[in-house]
Scaffold this motif. Structure first.
Motif, PDB file in Angstrom:
ATOM      1  N   GLU A  17       0.743  -1.557   0.006  1.00 26.34           N
ATOM      2  CA  GLU A  17       0.325   0.236  -0.392  1.00 26.34           C
ATOM      3  C   GLU A  17       0.770   1.188   0.187  1.00 26.34           C
ATOM      4  O   GLU A  17       0.673   2.035  -0.545  1.00 26.34           O
ATOM      5  N   ASP A  18       1.336   1.366   0.896  1.00 21.87           N
ATOM      6  CA  ASP A  18       3.039   2.343   0.409  1.00 21.87           C
ATOM      7  C   ASP A  18       3.787   2.537  -0.647  1.00 21.87           C
ATOM      8  O   ASP A  18       4.247   3.687  -0.733  1.00 21.87           O
ATOM      9  N   VAL A 269      -0.909  -0.208  -8.478  1.00 19.59           N
ATOM     10  CA  VAL A 269      -0.338   0.129  -9.343  1.00 19.59           C
ATOM     11  C   VAL A 269       0.295   1.020  -9.195  1.00 19.59           C
ATOM     12  O   VAL A 269      -0.002   1.875  -8.202  1.00 19.59           O
ATOM     13  N   ARG A 270       1.626   1.916  -9.615  1.00 11.80           N
ATOM     14  CA  ARG A 270       1.925   2.756  -9.627  1.00 11.80           C
ATOM     15  C   ARG A 270       2.127   4.021 -10.955  1.00 11.80           C
ATOM     16  O   ARG A 270       1.815   3.682 -11.988  1.00 11.80           O
ATOM     17  N   LEU A 271       1.493   5.142  -9.695  1.00 14.52           N
ATOM     18  CA  LEU A 271       1.318   6.215 -11.203  1.00 14.52           C
ATOM     19  C   LEU A 271       2.631   6.147 -12.645  1.00 14.52           C
ATOM     20  O   LEU A 271       3.504   6.112 -11.897  1.00 14.52           O
ATOM     21  N   PRO A 272       1.868   6.730 -13.834  1.00 13.39           N
ATOM     22  CA  PRO A 272       0.860   7.532 -14.046  1.00 13.39           C
ATOM     23  C   PRO A 272      -0.670   6.025 -13.915  1.00 13.39           C
ATOM     24  O   PRO A 272      -1.248   6.576 -14.654  1.00 13.39           O
TER      25      PRO A 272
END
Length: 296
Positions: A17-18, A269-272
């Motif tokens: 989550e972090d 997932v990670r941005l974008p």
């Protein structure tokens, strides 16, 4: 390159989550894939969100995959990009002894000519000590590596041994199959086109859904390779809705939602990129429940 035939899976990179790597979940996914009967693993493909990982994170994820695999299956390493010299430098400095082959995507964003694509892979071929799988995915790169370029590379460089073809055009795929040199493998890069590619003479797939539903998807691939057309298509149609759903909101958001349902990892997932919507998760749960009888 018999070890590159059949079902390969392009592994995700699970996150906590972090936003940090969840290496325990990654190891669990590797074991899930192997237990499901897949033929080889692919680390650091585009499905791994590799463009958002630091060099240290990539190394940590690769090491976790190798440790979990423990030599049981071949492992392919994704090394690609749109800076040719940077890739060459990495290939000359990285220890590649643990890997069966490289998977290298056609340059994205720059939109090179066909000659530029050829020269890019020529440089990679000359730098690589292990076999290379070309990766054509125009929907991501913004340019299509045409059959004439694929065939030129296949004929000119002995260590270019296969293509993961995700052009979505079966005519283009069949042209490569028809004209390729002996021993050059054609692997589907689209889950939905896997069976048609196999029945046209292709040798396998590097799959996304295959890591979530390895037993079911691998069964389809094996039936297709065996020429059991009716049974293979029955399996294809059983999986077809899922193959569409996991790409409905982009990759790997969909497959990570499936892993969350299977309690193997979270859907982060990670941005974008953004996490799959609640509505998509409901649809994926409905599909998996009907397919595998997981309690609703």
């Amino acid at each position: 390159m018999e070890q590159l035939k059949g079902t390969g899976v392009a592994l995700v990179t699970p996150f906590k989550e972090d936003g940090s790597l969840d290496l325990s979940a990654l190891r669990a996914i590797v074991n899930h894939c192997i237990d499901g009967g897949i033929d080889y693993l692919v680390a650091m493909g585009t499905t791994a969100e590799s463009v958002t990982l630091t060099a240290d994170e990539k190394d940590s994820a690769i090491q976790a995959i190798l440790e979990a695999n423990a030599g049981r299956l071949p492992v392919v390493l994704g090394v690609g990009g749109n800076n040719t010299q940077q890739i060459v430098t990495e290939l000359r400095s990285r220890d590649l002894t643990s890997f069966a082959a490289l998977l290298s995507v056609s340059p994205y964003y720059n939109r090179p000519t066909q000659e530029g694509i050829y020269q890019h892979f020529k440089a990679i071929s000359e730098a690589s000590p292990i076999p290379i799988i070309l990766y054509n995915v125009p929907g991501r790169t913004g340019s299509n590596m045409l059959p004439v370029t694929t065939l030129r590379l296949a004929n000119d460089f002995e260590n270019i041994v296969a293509i993961k073809e995700a052009c979505g055009n079966l005519i283009q795929i069949m042209e490569i199959i028809e004209k390729r040199p002996k021993g050059f493998l054609v692997l589907s890069g689209d889950d939905i086109n896997t069976l048609p590619t196999l029945l046209a003479g292709g040798e396998g797939v590097i799959s996304v859904i295959g890591q979530g539903l390895p037993a079911e998807f691998t069964q389809m691939v094996r039936l297709g390779l065996a020429g059991d057309v009716k049974a293979a298509y029955n399996q294809h149609y059983a999986l077809q809705e899922g193959m569409q759903l996991i790409f409905e909101e982009g990759n790997p958001a969909g497959i990570k939602a499936l892993f969350e349902l299977l309690e193997l990892s979270k859907a982060f997932v990670r941005l974008p990129l953004v996490e799959a919507s609640a509505n998509l998760k409901i649809k994926i749960k409905s599909f998996v429940t009907s397919l595998t009888k997981i309690p609703a």
